[in-house]
Design a protein around this motif. Structure first.
Motif, PDB file in Angstrom:
ATOM      1  N   PHE A 224     -12.493   5.994 -10.036  1.00  0.00           N
ATOM      2  CA  PHE A 224     -11.155   5.663 -10.489  1.00  0.00           C
ATOM      3  C   PHE A 224     -10.608   4.583  -9.598  1.00  0.00           C
ATOM      4  N   ARG A 225      -9.907   3.706 -10.209  1.00  0.00           N
ATOM      5  CA  ARG A 225      -9.298   2.612  -9.472  1.00  0.00           C
ATOM      6  C   ARG A 225      -8.594   3.238  -8.277  1.00  0.00           C
ATOM      7  N   SER A 226      -9.093   2.911  -7.096  1.00  0.00           N
ATOM      8  CA  SER A 226      -8.477   3.554  -5.948  1.00  0.00           C
ATOM      9  C   SER A 226      -7.267   2.732  -5.533  1.00  0.00           C
ATOM     10  N   ARG A 227      -6.133   3.179  -6.004  1.00  0.00           N
ATOM     11  CA  ARG A 227      -4.894   2.507  -5.578  1.00  0.00           C
ATOM     12  C   ARG A 227      -4.237   3.476  -4.622  1.00  0.00           C
ATOM     13  N   PRO A 228      -4.082   3.024  -3.397  1.00  0.00           N
ATOM     14  CA  PRO A 228      -3.493   3.944  -2.421  1.00  0.00           C
ATOM     15  C   PRO A 228      -2.035   4.261  -2.754  1.00  0.00           C
ATOM     16  N   GLU A 229      -1.355   3.333  -3.412  1.00  0.00           N
ATOM     17  CA  GLU A 229       0.045   3.627  -3.745  1.00  0.00           C
ATOM     18  C   GLU A 229       0.081   4.614  -4.906  1.00  0.00           C
ATOM     19  N   MET A 230       1.239   5.210  -5.054  1.00  0.00           N
ATOM     20  CA  MET A 230       1.406   6.150  -6.160  1.00  0.00           C
ATOM     21  C   MET A 230       2.292   5.527  -7.222  1.00  0.00           C
ATOM     22  N   ASN A 231       2.071   5.932  -8.472  1.00  0.00           N
ATOM     23  CA  ASN A 231       3.014   5.538  -9.514  1.00  0.00           C
ATOM     24  C   ASN A 231       4.116   6.591  -9.581  1.00  0.00           C
TER      25      ASN A 231
END
Lengths: 519, 555
Positions: A224-231
């Motif tokens: 999964f696209r590892s985006r450290p930020e959260m939506n």
């Protein structure tokens, strides 16, 4: 409150013991000899991957005393023990992790996320320090530099503030790690609850069909696209998780506020300085594996006799080993009153490489590093000066000679009786008589200034200039004079011997030509 | 769940499936299925020397998959007599009920093919993969049911241990209860009550380890939701908090879908593994049945033209062989008429030396032995009226190579290196067939090389069949055999006619003298050559050219 005060006394650098040396221990200017001796290549390869530590200034600063060299050599010997190298490496890795976490924490804006990253940074820092301290005690270093580090770490670890920091961080991390919550998504409705023991459905599916298993099957893995930020949905969920566990999350906020600036400056400095030693030893490792020898030279202020055994050009060796080639090693030895090595012999026979190796050896010894060779007895060199023929285009021959002499003049002015001068086919671009003349003049000055000197030349005459000169000759294979061995031996210059051998091989000696002319 | 039709206790392919049909390289196979030291060079040499390709074609009867399996099973000899008998019993069942075996094969094949037809592009989204797997499971459930039906109806008619066990396993594992559980999963995977998953707090407090959970309780009622709200209002700690997306929050719905996908990854992975397991089961079943189907096909071909086939008797490894009407199946398959059979009994001998007329059936005989031995050792029937042979540790061949005209210079070198590679793999109890080995150099050298090798191998417990033109070799083996040795000779009737039969008989000296004499004096009727020194002068007309060429090579 600066943590430094926690320990009993400040921490000495492992680079240098004497505070008086400190200002010179790093230089911001690359010594001029670097490219001629290929030290620039060597250092670039050594620090590759460690750019963040900014280590080059250390490599640009020869140590000012024999004592300083000894101090650093001792630290190097400690680092050669796998136990120490390993523990410092893993410490450094953790410290990198600490910096990365802090960096992320700074970047984010959602408090529950910032706080967690900060907490984990502290946790990683505590683990780093604890691990290092424990491993250091076990590895039992012998150098004054590392004993000092060990003492400092012990004091720091036992200090009450560190103990408290470590304990509270650990508690919070465990509490957070123990949280399991569930989410039920039903249309647009998201319900967040404490986990109540519902069964793992995937496991149930696997269990049902496991009996069909014929062989190990790799299930599809999803990345999964590892985006450290959260939506905002994730934030909303996390917000609700924090409400499910209010004590833990308020504890987290308090802890982060209290310890916003936690790393100890002394330890941070050690983290960086240690990389100098690790980097150098890591660079040597593949060469050692290939059978090449390295040694800690005995360095004196002014030795009566100097020598290097089985030395080699490090940059070239590195390249050869990578290509699977053979590295030729050479010895040299000078006894008072000899101060000048005159290197002559076969063209392309390894003369420059030999000179470079001597230069590298002296320079690296002045950094306190282990150096190429089985054995080294050297004088401490304050500057390594090189006079190599330059490729730059100069309009006229005269212009070129002038430029060359001008460079020599500057070098000689700068030189002291502690300096090493390496001349590589200087004044090559002139006639033989000019070259002879100029070289004699320069060498005379070298002798006057009592410099240590290596002079690579095709002029045999220079080899017997005075009792201060020692003759070294690049050898060829006696079986096949056209084959170079890259061996350089201390022996009288050979004059035409080499040329005659090649002539014989081609059947062009006096006897052979006469013979062939016979009908 | 294993079929175990090829081995009582293990799979043909340890990995569960044969390499994909598309991959032409047999490299993968070599590693996977070499129960008796089946390494590549031997494999290809065997295939070439024994003309195995012809046999495989007959077994395949047009089905590429059968071909693939035959090619892998036949050369991988069994070395245990019990294992051979295990397969033989299954084969007997197959011969009695060919239609049942073909139906099972068809079910397995259909399951595999229909799964492949289910749409399947890239599965970046677990939720998409979950939906695909559900479809596949529906298909598999149907086919598993069919298998179960066959087992129920047929198990009584089958006698062999292999089939009895297989049918019992199918009845047990695919019972109604299991098929019911499967149905229940298919229902649950629709997720009609919403998606429930658990998570932990990972890096930076992001949700991690998302796992789909089976909810024990249904979705909360309206009353429960009201209670939650009351809890929140009163500050006491409720069991859950609810978040609801605004209707037009598109980014929110995307985020939600991403969460669903991340959560479903666990189930998608499990379903993916599960469907692969079941597919693996069908593939395994197809593979094992494929071998027996191949046997049935071969049987139809040979029996169709009146060739005899018999179930061989695997004997103790010390014994070489005893056969009646032994013929070369590959040869028979490639011609209209029946092949000539030979009778042979090696008795005590572990070395057989075959000499005699050129084109007299020596190579064919060698092939027939190699082939029969291979077929026996993979559990098949053999092309003979009767065949009894010791089970050997691998069949190896070293045949003279006719091709490679470019490599003249290195011919002996090539032969020797091939032999050396074989020697690396031979074990006591192996069988090796030498066909005109070392004839690429002169007779004296060739004989000396061969003599030393043959002697060493025989004494090392290797069983050898040696076809040779090297009289020097044959004669010296006759004079001082390295052990009990049988000498066979290709028969040639006094009128020069070849019967392609081998008879017991000592090697005969060949005479160049006669040929030379004939040539010098211009006599052409070599068949009329007189008897010299009590031995019949051999017909060398076919070989003299070879020899001239050979001599020319050496000059």
């Amino acid at each position: 409150m600066p943590r430094r005060k926690l320990a009993k006394g400040p921490l000495h650098s492992i680079l240098s013991e004497d505070w008086a040396d400190a200002p010179g221990i790093e230089q911001r200017l690359q010594p001029e000899c670097f490219s001629d001796l290929r030290l620039d290549q060597i250092v670039a390869a050594v620090i590759a991957g460690r750019e963040a530590y900014d280590l080059t200034p250390i490599f640009w600063a020869p140590l000012p005393s024999v004592e300083a060299i000894g101090y650093r050599q001792a630290v190097f010997r400690d680092f050669e023990a796998p136990a120490i190298a390993t523990c410092v490496t893993s410490f450094a890795e953790r410290m990198r992790g600490v910096r990365a976490l802090l960096e992320q924490s700074r970047k984010f804006y959602f408090p529950l996320q910032k706080q967690r990253l900060h907490l984990d940074a502290i946790g990683e820092y505590c683990r780093a320090v604890t691990g290092l301290s424990r491993a250091m005690a076990e590895a039992n270093p012998g150098s004054r530099g590392l004993l000092e580090v060990r003492r400092y770490l012990d004091d720091y670890m036992q200090s009450e503030p560190f103990q408290a920091l470590s304990a509270e961080t650990g508690r919070l991390q465990t509490d957070l790690a123990d949280i399991i919550y569930t989410v039920r998504i039903d249309g647009k409705r998201v319900e967040v609850s404490r986990y109540a023991g519902e069964r793992d459905y995937a496991a149930e599916v696997l269990e049902t069909f496991a009996k069909f298993r014929q062989a190990e099957v790799q299930g599809r893995e999803f990345t999964f696209r590892s985006r450290p930020e959260m939506n905002h949905v994730e934030e909303a969920i996390l917000q609700r998780v924090s409400r499910l566990y209010p004590e833990i999350f308020s504890g987290l906020a308090r802890h982060c506020e209290r310890h916003c600036d936690f790393p100890d400056p002394g330890i941070v400095a050690f983290d960086r300085d240690a990389q100098f030693f690790l980097a150098w030893l890591e660079y040597l490792a593949p060469l050692k594996k290939a059978g090449l020898r390295f040694c800690y030279p005995v360095v004196s202020e002014r030795a009566d006799a100097i020598r290097g055994l089985e030395m080699f050009d490090l940059a070239l060796a590195r390249q050869l080993v990578a290509e699977g080639g053979q590295v030729v090693v050479n010895d040299f030895e000078l006894h008072e009153p000899e101060r000048i090595l005159v290197v002559s012999g076969a063209n392309q026979g390894g003369k420059t490489t030999f000179a470079r190796a001597i230069g590298q050896m002296h320079y690296l010894a002045s950094l306190g590093c282990p150096i190429p060779g089985r054995e080294g007895y050297l004088s401490r060199v304050d500057q390594t000066l090189t006079h190599f023929e330059r490729e730059e285009r100069v309009e006229t021959l005269r212009g070129k000679l002038e430029e060359s002499l001008e460079r020599m003049r500057v070098l000689l002015e700068r030189a002291t009786a502690r300096s090493l001068l390496i001349m590589n086919e200087s004044f090559d671009a002139t006639t033989v008589s000019d070259a002879l003349y100029l070289n004699r003049q320069v060498l005379r000055q070298v002798m006057q200034r009592d410099l240590l000197c290596v002079c690579v030349t095709f002029l045999d005459e220079l080899a017997s200039l005075s009792e201060e000169t020692a003759s070294f000759v690049a050898q060829v294979d006696p079986q096949d004079p056209a084959k170079r061995t890259f061996k350089v031996l201390k022996r009288p210059a050979e004059g035409l011997a080499h040329a005659m051998a090649i002539a014989r091989k081609h059947g062009l000696t006096y006897e052979r030509v006469k013979e062939r002319l016979k009908p | 769940m294993k079929a175990h039709l090829l081995y009582r206790d293990r799979d043909l392919f340890p990995s569960g499936e044969p390499p994909e049909r598309t991959s032409r390289s047999s490299a993968a196979f070599r590693e996977r299925a070499s129960p008796v030291g089946g390494e590549s060079p031997r494999m290809t040499d065997l295939t070439r020397d024994l003309a195995l390709e012809v046999l495989y074609e007959a077994m395949a009867a047009g089905d590429a998959y059968l071909h693939e399996v035959a090619k892998r099973v036949v050369p991988a000899s069994l070395s245990d007599r019990e294992e051979i008998r295990y397969r033989q019993a299954i084969l007997v069942d197959c011969v009695s009920h060919p239609e049942v075996v073909r139906r099972m094969y068809a079910v397995a094949t259909s399951a595999i093919d229909r799964e492949r037809q289910v749409w399947g592009w890239t599965f970046r989204h677990p939720e998409v993969l979950v939906r695909r797997c559900v479809q596949v499971l529906e298909i598999f459930r149907d086919h598993l049911g069919q298998l179960r039906g066959i087992a129920d109806a047929q198990s009584a008619a089958f006698r062999s241990e292999g089939f009895t066990t297989l049918f019992a396993m199918l009845a047990r594992e695919l019972d109604d209860a299991f098929l019911g559980v499967m149905k229940e999963h298919l229902r649950r995977l629709q997720f009609r009550d919403g998606l429930l998953f658990s998570a932990r707090l990972g890096d930076g407090n992001r949700g991690t380890d998302l796992l789909i959970r089976r909810s024990s309780t249904p979705t909360p009622s309206l009353r429960e939701r009201a209670t939650d709200w009351m809890h929140q209002l009163m500050g006491s700690q409720p069991a859950s908090y609810v978040y609801e997306l605004a209707d037009r929050d598109e980014a929110g719905f995307q985020a939600l879908q991403a969460l669903r996908d991340e959560a479903l990854a666990s189930v998608a992975g499990a379903l993916d593994v599960s469907t692969r397991h079941i597919r693996g089961f069908f593939k395994m079943l197809r593979t094992e049945l494929a071998f027996y189907l191949g046997c049935l096909n071969l049987r139809e071909r040979l029996a169709g033209k009146g060739e005899p086939l018999s179930l061989p008797e695997p004997a103790d490894g010390e014994f070489l062989l005893q056969a009646r009407g032994l013929y070369d199946a590959s040869l028979s398959l490639s011609m209209a008429e029946r092949a000539v059979g030979n009778d042979v009994d090696t008795g005590q001998a572990r070395l057989v030396v075959i000499t005699g007329a050129n084109r007299g059936g020596k190579t064919t005989f060698l092939r027939s032995v190699g082939l029969a031995q291979l077929l026996m050792q993979c559990g098949m029937f053999v092309p003979a009226e009767e065949y009894r042979a010791g089970v050997c540790k691998g069949v190896f061949t070293h045949f003279k190579r006719e091709e490679d005209p470019t490599m003249r210079q290195g011919k002996l070198d090539e032969e020797l290196s091939r032999m050396s590679a074989l020697v690396d793999r031979l074990k006591p109890g192996s069988l090796i067939l030498l066909n005109e080995s070392f004839a690429s150099t002169n007779e004296r050298e060739g004989s000396e090389i061969a003599r030393q090798i043959v002697r060493a191998l025989t004494e090392g417990g290797i069983k050898l069949l040696v076809v040779t033109h090297l009289f020097d070799l044959a004669e010296s083996l006759l004079r001082s055999p390295p052990g009990p040795t049988l000498f066979l000779r290709a028969e040639r009737l006094p009128d020069g006619h070849r019967t392609f039969k081998l008879r017991e008989g000592a090697p005969l000296p060949t005479s160049y003298g006669a040929d030379v004499y004939a040539r010098v004096f211009g006599t052409n009727e070599s068949s009329a050559s007189p008897v010299q020194g009590g031995a019949i002068v051999e017909d060398r007309s076919g070989e003299s050219e070879d020899n001239d060429e050979r001599r020319a090579d050496q000059s």
